[in-house]
Design a protein around this motif. Structure first.
Motif, PDB file in Angstrom:
ATOM      1  N   ILE A 177      49.524  59.094  23.707  1.00 10.50           N
ATOM      2  CA  ILE A 177      50.446  59.178  24.828  1.00 10.50           C
ATOM      3  C   ILE A 177      51.257  60.469  24.784  1.00 10.50           C
ATOM      4  O   ILE A 177      51.547  61.007  23.713  1.00 10.50           O
ATOM      5  N   ASP A 178      51.575  61.000  25.963  1.00  9.73           N
ATOM      6  CA  ASP A 178      52.637  61.985  26.152  1.00  9.73           C
ATOM      7  C   ASP A 178      53.288  61.664  27.493  1.00  9.73           C
ATOM      8  O   ASP A 178      53.036  60.606  28.070  1.00  9.73           O
ATOM      9  N   ARG A 179      54.123  62.549  27.991  1.00  7.95           N
ATOM     10  CA  ARG A 179      54.855  62.227  29.226  1.00  7.95           C
ATOM     11  C   ARG A 179      53.999  62.294  30.477  1.00  7.95           C
ATOM     12  O   ARG A 179      54.410  61.821  31.538  1.00  7.95           O
ATOM     13  N   SER A 180      52.805  62.858  30.391  1.00  9.01           N
ATOM     14  CA  SER A 180      51.974  63.003  31.587  1.00  9.01           C
ATOM     15  C   SER A 180      50.827  62.000  31.663  1.00  9.01           C
ATOM     16  O   SER A 180      50.369  61.663  32.755  1.00  9.01           O
ATOM     17  N   ALA A 233      56.252  64.731  20.750  1.00  7.21           N
ATOM     18  CA  ALA A 233      57.145  63.763  20.105  1.00  7.21           C
ATOM     19  C   ALA A 233      57.206  62.431  20.840  1.00  7.21           C
ATOM     20  O   ALA A 233      57.858  61.495  20.366  1.00  7.21           O
ATOM     21  N   THR A 234      56.526  62.323  21.978  1.00  6.44           N
ATOM     22  CA  THR A 234      56.582  61.090  22.768  1.00  6.44           C
ATOM     23  C   THR A 234      56.106  59.885  21.976  1.00  6.44           C
ATOM     24  O   THR A 234      56.658  58.787  22.079  1.00  6.44           O
ATOM     25  N   LYS A 235      55.066  60.056  21.165  1.00  7.00           N
ATOM     26  CA  LYS A 235      54.516  58.934  20.397  1.00  7.00           C
ATOM     27  C   LYS A 235      55.565  58.343  19.464  1.00  7.00           C
ATOM     28  O   LYS A 235      55.648  57.118  19.302  1.00  7.00           O
ATOM     29  N   ASN A 287      57.399  54.429  19.869  1.00  7.09           N
ATOM     30  CA  ASN A 287      57.412  53.456  18.772  1.00  7.09           C
ATOM     31  C   ASN A 287      58.839  53.115  18.346  1.00  7.09           C
ATOM     32  O   ASN A 287      59.167  51.949  18.105  1.00  7.09           O
ATOM     33  N   LYS A 288      59.706  54.103  18.264  1.00 10.51           N
ATOM     34  CA  LYS A 288      61.073  53.890  17.794  1.00 10.51           C
ATOM     35  C   LYS A 288      61.879  53.030  18.763  1.00 10.51           C
ATOM     36  O   LYS A 288      62.782  52.286  18.350  1.00 10.51           O
ATOM     37  N   ASN A 289      61.576  53.102  20.051  1.00  7.61           N
ATOM     38  CA  ASN A 289      62.363  52.379  21.053  1.00  7.61           C
ATOM     39  C   ASN A 289      61.743  51.049  21.477  1.00  7.61           C
ATOM     40  O   ASN A 289      62.048  50.527  22.553  1.00  7.61           O
ATOM     41  N   ASP A 290      60.882  50.511  20.634  1.00  3.45           N
ATOM     42  CA  ASP A 290      60.381  49.137  20.789  1.00  3.45           C
ATOM     43  C   ASP A 290      59.710  48.861  22.135  1.00  3.45           C
ATOM     44  O   ASP A 290      59.940  47.827  22.765  1.00  3.45           O
ATOM     45  N   TYR A 291      58.842  49.761  22.555  1.00  3.89           N
ATOM     46  CA  TYR A 291      58.075  49.511  23.776  1.00  3.89           C
ATOM     47  C   TYR A 291      56.909  48.543  23.513  1.00  3.89           C
ATOM     48  O   TYR A 291      56.456  47.870  24.429  1.00  3.89           O
ATOM     49  N   PHE A 292      56.432  48.486  22.274  1.00  4.81           N
ATOM     50  CA  PHE A 292      55.283  47.635  21.973  1.00  4.81           C
ATOM     51  C   PHE A 292      55.702  46.188  21.739  1.00  4.81           C
ATOM     52  O   PHE A 292      56.811  45.912  21.270  1.00  4.81           O
ATOM     53  N   HIS A 293      54.812  45.269  22.050  1.00  5.26           N
ATOM     54  CA  HIS A 293      55.003  43.850  21.767  1.00  5.26           C
ATOM     55  C   HIS A 293      55.236  43.671  20.265  1.00  5.26           C
ATOM     56  O   HIS A 293      54.626  44.355  19.433  1.00  5.26           O
TER      57      HIS A 293
END
Length: 301
Positions: A16-19, A95-97, A101-107
């Motif tokens: 992932i990235d921002r685009s 740095a998006t990856k 992960n740090k901001n708890d987007y994943f289940h």
């Protein structure tokens, strides 16, 4: 029985990235790309009449929605197969990856399987997933895909040496097999050739040859007759025939898939037939042997 033959050990892949973003799964010899997502995040130029703070907020809101959409899609795909997934491997060009992960987007169940480190890759699409598999080899030691990649890498390094313990091409491989020099035979799954035993009805002579297409029927070299037929009982796929020859000298055989860059290189550049040897040796084709002219492993006379 069919269910028992399926290789259920797998790895989740996410870039992932921002685009853009892509996710999928690697299992056995396959990389399955499930989906490629593109964001609609606005560029850095500001729309007329908007304050810098408001425009920045709109960008961050769009980024948040994209990160949420990408991770939700990925988690929905992985969750039904979670018991078979060994790890989730994450990569991306920036740095998006780390932020995702740090901001708890994943289940939360998926997050338990996320393994560090995260890998820098050049793209966040299908090419990025394939590069991720290459870079994450140490985390994927149970997957055949990485084993294949390492074998082809070893072959490519060897074949460039002054006295290589590697060779390629059907004639050279046959010579190496006859000498018992082959340690491991590498065969591309994309090889479609057959080894055919031909019989001339006129002069009854027999010979064998490698055939690319079933429609190819040779002329008899002995009497020039076109009345030539195939002996189906003694003909087989080239992969099967070379595998049998390898078994006579206890050489290992590995089928290489086309799902990695290395696998495609083996087929496109080397014809899909290569070997790692037990020792450097001079190999002879039948024509070269008649001329008492040796051929080295790089194909040079």
């Amino acid at each position: 029985l069919e269910d028992m033959l399926i290789d259920k050990k797998s790895y989740g892949l996410f870039v992932i990235d921002r685009s853009e973003a892509a996710y999928g799964i690697a299992s056995g010899k396959r990389i399955h790309v499930q989906e490629h997502l593109v964001s609609n995040i606005m560029g850095k130029h500001r729309q007329g009449g908007q304050s810098a703070q408001r425009f920045e907020r709109l960008i961050e809101e769009a980024a948040h929605k994209f990160f949420k959409r990408a991770t939700e899609h990925a988690c929905s795909f992985w969750l039904p197969e979670l018991e078979n997934i060994q790890a989730i491997i994450i990569g991306g060009p920036g740095a998006t990856k780390d932020f995702v992960n740090k901001n708890d987007y994943f289940h939360h169940e998926v997050k338990k399987l996320i393994r560090e480190p995260f890998f820098d890759v050049g793209y966040s699409n299908e090419s990025g997933l394939r590069e991720l598999v290459q870079r994450a080899g140490n985390l994927m030691d149970q997957i055949e895909l990485d084993t294949e990649r390492k074998l082809v890498d070893r072959f490519l390094r060897e074949v460039m040496q002054a006295h290589p313990k590697a060779t390629y091409g059907e004639m050279m491989i046959r010579s190496a097999l006859d000498q018992g020099a082959v340690e491991r035979l590498l065969l591309s799954e994309n090889v479609r050739k057959r080894r055919v035993m031909w019989v001339c009805r006129q002069c009854k002579s027999e010979w064998e040859g490698t055939q690319s297409r079933r429609s190819e029927i040779p002329v008899c070299a002995n009497c020039s007759s076109e009345d030539v037929v195939e002996d189906a009982d003694r003909s087989m796929d080239l992969i099967d025939e070379l595998t049998q020859l390898a078994g006579h000298t206890s050489a290992s055989v590995t089928l290489i898939s086309m799902d990695t860059e290395e696998g495609a290189t083996l087929f496109d550049a080397f014809g899909g037939i290569a070997a790692l040897l037990r020792y450097p040796c001079l190999l002879y084709t039948s024509d070269a042997a008649d001329e008492e002219d040796s051929v080295d492993l790089g194909g040079r006379r």
